[in-house]
Write a protein that holds these residues in place. Structure first.
Motif, PDB file in Angstrom:
ATOM      1  N   ASN A 134      -3.154 -38.175   2.214  1.00  0.00           N
ATOM      2  CA  ASN A 134      -3.320 -36.836   2.781  1.00  0.00           C
ATOM      3  C   ASN A 134      -4.432 -36.786   3.822  1.00  0.00           C
ATOM      4  O   ASN A 134      -4.319 -36.064   4.818  1.00  0.00           O
ATOM      5  CB  ASN A 134      -3.533 -35.811   1.679  1.00  0.00           C
TER       6      ASN A 134
ATOM      7  N   SER B  93       9.311 -38.505  -2.591  1.00  0.00           N
ATOM      8  CA  SER B  93       8.726 -37.886  -1.391  1.00  0.00           C
ATOM      9  C   SER B  93       7.859 -38.881  -0.636  1.00  0.00           C
ATOM     10  O   SER B  93       7.877 -38.923   0.594  1.00  0.00           O
ATOM     11  CB  SER B  93       7.881 -36.675  -1.785  1.00  0.00           C
ATOM     12  N   ALA B  94       7.101 -39.674  -1.377  1.00  0.00           N
ATOM     13  CA  ALA B  94       6.241 -40.678  -0.745  1.00  0.00           C
ATOM     14  C   ALA B  94       7.077 -41.712   0.007  1.00  0.00           C
ATOM     15  O   ALA B  94       6.759 -42.077   1.142  1.00  0.00           O
ATOM     16  CB  ALA B  94       5.366 -41.347  -1.799  1.00  0.00           C
TER      17      ALA B  94
ATOM     18  N   ILE C  86       8.360 -40.558   3.450  1.00  0.00           N
ATOM     19  CA  ILE C  86       7.453 -40.521   4.601  1.00  0.00           C
ATOM     20  C   ILE C  86       6.801 -41.873   4.873  1.00  0.00           C
ATOM     21  O   ILE C  86       5.988 -42.000   5.779  1.00  0.00           O
ATOM     22  CB  ILE C  86       6.358 -39.430   4.454  1.00  0.00           C
TER      23      ILE C  86
ATOM     24  N   GLN D 159       3.099 -30.600  -1.260  1.00  0.00           N
ATOM     25  CA  GLN D 159       3.745 -30.982  -2.509  1.00  0.00           C
ATOM     26  C   GLN D 159       2.870 -31.928  -3.330  1.00  0.00           C
ATOM     27  O   GLN D 159       2.744 -31.774  -4.537  1.00  0.00           O
ATOM     28  CB  GLN D 159       5.093 -31.650  -2.251  1.00  0.00           C
ATOM     29  N   SER D 160       2.275 -32.897  -2.676  1.00  0.00           N
ATOM     30  CA  SER D 160       1.478 -33.878  -3.415  1.00  0.00           C
ATOM     31  C   SER D 160       0.250 -33.224  -4.039  1.00  0.00           C
ATOM     32  O   SER D 160      -0.108 -33.537  -5.180  1.00  0.00           O
ATOM     33  CB  SER D 160       1.089 -35.055  -2.522  1.00  0.00           C
TER      34      SER D 160
ATOM     35  N   LEU E 221       7.440 -37.082  -6.809  1.00  0.00           N
ATOM     36  CA  LEU E 221       6.418 -37.480  -5.847  1.00  0.00           C
ATOM     37  C   LEU E 221       6.712 -38.868  -5.290  1.00  0.00           C
ATOM     38  O   LEU E 221       6.529 -39.125  -4.101  1.00  0.00           O
ATOM     39  CB  LEU E 221       5.032 -37.428  -6.488  1.00  0.00           C
TER      40      LEU E 221
ATOM     41  N   VAL F 176       7.660 -32.749   7.718  1.00  0.00           N
ATOM     42  CA  VAL F 176       7.698 -33.473   6.447  1.00  0.00           C
ATOM     43  C   VAL F 176       6.306 -33.946   6.022  1.00  0.00           C
ATOM     44  O   VAL F 176       6.016 -34.006   4.826  1.00  0.00           O
ATOM     45  CB  VAL F 176       8.713 -34.640   6.442  1.00  0.00           C
ATOM     46  N   LEU F 177       5.455 -34.241   6.979  1.00  0.00           N
ATOM     47  CA  LEU F 177       4.079 -34.609   6.621  1.00  0.00           C
ATOM     48  C   LEU F 177       3.335 -33.420   6.020  1.00  0.00           C
ATOM     49  O   LEU F 177       2.633 -33.569   5.012  1.00  0.00           O
ATOM     50  CB  LEU F 177       3.334 -35.167   7.834  1.00  0.00           C
TER      51      LEU F 177
ATOM     52  N   PHE G 269       4.693 -32.941   2.541  1.00  0.00           N
ATOM     53  CA  PHE G 269       4.157 -33.931   1.610  1.00  0.00           C
ATOM     54  C   PHE G 269       2.743 -33.556   1.176  1.00  0.00           C
ATOM     55  O   PHE G 269       2.416 -33.638  -0.009  1.00  0.00           O
ATOM     56  CB  PHE G 269       4.162 -35.344   2.207  1.00  0.00           C
ATOM     57  N   GLN G 270       1.914 -33.155   2.123  1.00  0.00           N
ATOM     58  CA  GLN G 270       0.549 -32.761   1.770  1.00  0.00           C
ATOM     59  C   GLN G 270       0.560 -31.639   0.740  1.00  0.00           C
ATOM     60  O   GLN G 270      -0.148 -31.697  -0.265  1.00  0.00           O
ATOM     61  CB  GLN G 270      -0.228 -32.305   3.007  1.00  0.00           C
TER      62      GLN G 270
END
Length: 120
Positions: free
Chosen positions: A111, A72-73, A76, A45-46, A69, A38-39, A42-43
């Protein structure tokens, strides 16, 4: 996440850290492999969201991007990113547009933290 990875960012743990590692562990049920996945997601996707925001002209699409976003934030434990998204959403709804520099700053910080966390 290897223990050495955790040690590298231990100085940036706690309320001031860009990612709440306790929240991340809670949301992934303590599954380290899932945390890593998931990290990474996130990187990716963001970063793509910031790129799309910079080139998008449709306000509804921009709002949807920021809203996604934000979720998603929160998933995590990146509360700073989520809070900036929430503020940006409000400004976009009122004025029809809003600068995203603040969002870029907190996303890049999160990130970078993730990269440090996963290195090792």
């Amino acid at each position: 996440m290897a223990p050495s990875s955790m040690a590298r960012v231990s100085g940036r743990a706690g309320p001031e850290a860009p990612i709440d590692l306790v929240q991340l562990a809670t949301n992934t049920l303590g599954n380290r492999d899932l945390e890593v996945q998931v990290l990474h997601l996130f990187q990716s996707q963001s970063s793509s969201t910031l790129d799309r925001l910079a080139s998008e002209t449709d306000m509804q699409v921009k709002l949807d991007l920021v809203h996604t976003l934000k979720g998603s934030a929160r998933a995590i434990g990146a509360e700073r990113v989520a809070n900036v998204c929430e503020i940006l959403e409000g400004k976009m709804k009122i004025s029809g547009d809003a600068a995203t520099e603040g969002l870029e700053l907190v996303v890049n910080e999160a990130n970078s933290y993730i990269s440090d966390l996963l290195a090792g």
